[in-house]
Design a protein around this motif. Structure first.
Motif, short mmCIF file in Angstrom:
data_model
loop_
_atom_site.label_atom_id
_atom_site.label_comp_id
_atom_site.label_asym_id
_atom_site.label_seq_id
_atom_site.Cartn_x
_atom_site.Cartn_y
_atom_site.Cartn_z
N PHE A 1 0.86 -1.20 0.00
CA PHE A 1 0.00 0.00 0.00
C PHE A 1 0.89 1.24 0.00
O PHE A 1 0.71 2.15 -0.80
CB PHE A 1 -0.91 -0.01 1.24
N ASN B 1 2.81 1.60 -3.30
CA ASN B 1 1.96 2.09 -4.37
C ASN B 1 1.76 3.60 -4.26
O ASN B 1 1.77 4.33 -5.26
CB ASN B 1 0.61 1.36 -4.29
N VAL B 2 1.59 4.07 -3.02
CA VAL B 2 1.44 5.52 -2.79
C VAL B 2 2.72 6.24 -3.23
O VAL B 2 2.66 7.27 -3.90
CB VAL B 2 1.13 5.80 -1.29
N ILE B 3 3.87 5.67 -2.90
CA ILE B 3 5.14 6.30 -3.29
C ILE B 3 5.27 6.36 -4.81
O ILE B 3 5.54 7.42 -5.38
CB ILE B 3 6.33 5.51 -2.69
N LYS C 1 3.00 6.21 -7.17
CA LYS C 1 2.01 7.06 -7.84
C LYS C 1 2.21 8.54 -7.51
O LYS C 1 1.94 9.41 -8.34
CB LYS C 1 0.61 6.58 -7.52
N LEU C 2 2.67 8.82 -6.30
CA LEU C 2 2.94 10.22 -5.96
C LEU C 2 4.14 10.73 -6.77
O LEU C 2 4.18 11.89 -7.19
CB LEU C 2 3.20 10.37 -4.46
N VAL D 1 -7.18 8.03 0.76
CA VAL D 1 -6.05 7.58 -0.04
C VAL D 1 -6.16 6.07 -0.27
O VAL D 1 -6.33 5.31 0.69
CB VAL D 1 -4.70 7.90 0.64
N ASN D 2 -6.09 5.67 -1.53
CA ASN D 2 -6.24 4.26 -1.85
C ASN D 2 -5.33 3.89 -3.02
O ASN D 2 -4.72 4.75 -3.63
CB ASN D 2 -7.71 3.97 -2.18
N ILE D 3 -5.25 2.60 -3.29
CA ILE D 3 -4.34 2.15 -4.35
C ILE D 3 -5.12 1.74 -5.60
O ILE D 3 -4.67 0.94 -6.40
CB ILE D 3 -3.42 1.01 -3.88
N GLU E 1 -6.16 8.17 -5.63
CA GLU E 1 -4.84 7.56 -5.79
C GLU E 1 -3.79 8.65 -5.57
O GLU E 1 -4.03 9.81 -5.86
CB GLU E 1 -4.71 6.95 -7.17
N ALA E 2 -2.64 8.25 -5.07
CA ALA E 2 -1.61 9.23 -4.72
C ALA E 2 -1.25 10.11 -5.92
O ALA E 2 -0.91 11.28 -5.76
CB ALA E 2 -0.36 8.54 -4.18
#
Lengths: 342, 342
Positions: free
Chosen positions: A233, A236-238, A240-241, B183-185, B216-217
């Motif tokens: 999780f 994925n945040v990293i 996509k950011l 916040v989600n993936i 999403e991020a």
């Protein structure tokens, strides 16, 4: 000459299929002699695309028919079970049967993750296969592992990720004794959530990896660690950011440069240099994300990938195969299992 | 004239203490007439700093002595218990006794979080106070809630964060009916980890917030949502990656611009426009992060904050007090508790 590496490319995966996957296949076999590409998808459509390129080594591209396509929105497990004649399932099964070494797709991440595990299968000893893209940093690239395969992972999974990631960085990217760090919200060992607190001492005690402790997210882009370990999780945040922030900053900068005559003139002058810089920081420039720990290589490229990314994904497979990464992962994971039993 | 808002500023917190906190205090009372600042710290040191500024409304800065300083590396709970005469503890206790409305510090995050809860205390009904900074986006700012107070939070905490965040954005930042996302993936409701899957339907059912689903991020920097709800570990990763990635990209761009004569010339021309753009995207430009849900306002500024950020943090407190945010949070949280009992 070294042996041909056989890579299946899912001709129907991604936003620009079949054009871009087919183009990538043609470019890959044209650029390198040690690759054979197998395209899976509806024969007519794939051949129609191939017909655009009169001049390529035709003996090294093969088309294997698959009539169905798995859409991104489909529930992965059901899609894999039902669409047995999809480009994705047909391709993965070829890897399973060892008719191919690797599989590259820009299709549904969920279906690739499920299909990789169910159809290709895990290497003995591997608990969870992580998805591990290379992300650009100031110094070059780092491996972000796991960025989306196993949400709510356990500490033992993260330790295996650290190990597999080290092998990958050392052998595929060529970084000797790669530095491994765990993503945390502070530098000290006692910081973190329950998972990180449990994993930290296990990584510290893990033989054969160069564990350097915690990494705060602010230090990831500088390239402080070569292997950045985290739960899916967070990973994925990293990832996509990274994409989103770079895009937004660029829009802001472009907007800012159009704000005066002076800056417009300057913008013209800096354009080539800026373009080159941004390219080096583009997540899509570094090929796809391998799903590690399977009995064959599965690489997931962006849904919006163009031929260059897919081609880089194919090249990654060659390196992976020639460096015997899977054999190395298999040996080390079994060693770890033996050690923990002692 | 409206009532004076009394803000305690921790003169000894942060990398540039006491210079920058004292400078911020002087600037704040000079710029606005509705503020009184109370500086906590060793009297001699604070007065020595104040002596640098001959011309400011002296009646609106008061020094309250505190002989000790809590260091960033100290374990927070013990530091709060032992250093009773620290600038941080003395300041927080003034808020507790309602001798001041708010407390601003660039000191140890851990000590501020612990001190805020233990010394100031939670509003009735608030389960966990979240730390909620404003982050820059394409459209302006979004509230990132929680970015570090409660790791491994529960779903009920996240629902309260959504509520508190909405009140803050509507009343302090002035965004009507702010859009709330978790916040989600992935965009779909069934995506996510266990926490997000549990929280999603609760947010959907929560009255009085404008819940728009997952974010999403990659969509955070575009300003897709006004209130970005997440668990503290994830929030901290987002905040710190924001800082790190912006810094690294800038370094890369600057390096790129120095690569040729042409681009060097262009760089000179774009410098003012670029600087302005980057400033608008600087996390530190938007004041500190409030710790919401306490019986008084506690604002955490960056450890490396300069006077401008601290001053913005002080101004935030005025808005917070004048808009009666705490009263509004208190009412809504109790309403929520009533509804869930029905």
């Amino acid at each position: 000459m070294s042996e041909l590496v056989k890579v299946v490319v899912d001709a129907m995966g991604g936003d620009y299929a079949p054009q871009e996957p087919v183009k990538a296949a043609v470019e890959a076999v044209t650029e390198r002699k040690d690759i054979q590409v197998i395209l899976t998808g509806p024969e007519d459509e794939v051949h129609a695309q191939l017909a655009k390129y009169p001049d390529y080594p035709k003996d090294r591209i093969q088309v294997v028919p698959a009539t169905e396509v798995i859409q991104t929105a489909e529930p992965p497990v059901m899609a894999i079970q039902k669409k047995k004649d999809s480009s994705l399932v047909v391709g993965l099964k070829m890897v399973k049967r060892q008719e191919a070494d690797a599989f590259v797709s820009c299709g549904s991440t969920g279906a690739i993750l499920v299909g990789g595990q169910v159809l290709v299968g895990r290497l003995k000893g591997v608990e969870r296969p992580p998805l591990a893209p290379l992300i650009p940093t100031e110094k070059g690239v780092s491996l972000l592992i796991d960025c989306g395969a196993t949400v709510d992972a356990r500490s033992s999974h993260l330790v295996q990720f650290a190990k597999m990631g080290s092998i990958y960085m050392e052998n595929v990217v060529g970084i000797k004794n790669p530095k491994v760090a765990i993503v945390n919200i502070g530098a000290e060992e006692e910081k973190g959530n329950a998972l990180v607190k449990e994993t930290f001492p296990l990584l510290k005690a893990c033989p054969g990896i160069n564990f350097i402790g915690s990494i705060e997210a602010r230090d990831i882009p500088s390239g402080y660690a070569d292997v950045v370990v985290c739960e899916a999780f967070v990973g994925n945040v990293i990832l996509k950011l990274y994409e989103g922030l770079a895009g937004t900053l660029m829009k802001k900068i472009k907007g800012g440069l159009m704000s005066s005559f002076r800056s417009k003139l300057g913008a013209l002058l800096i354009k080539p240099a800026l373009k080159k810089t941004l390219k080096s920081f583009d997540v899509t420039e570094h090929g796809g994300a391998p799903l590690l720990g399977l009995k064959g290589l599965v690489v997931k490229c962006h849904g919006s990938a163009r031929s260059i990314e897919i081609k880089n994904g194919i090249f990654q497979c060659v390196q992976f195969k020639q460096q015997r990464i899977n054999e190395k992962i298999g040996e080390h994971i079994l060693e770890m299992a033996d050690t923990s039993k002692e």
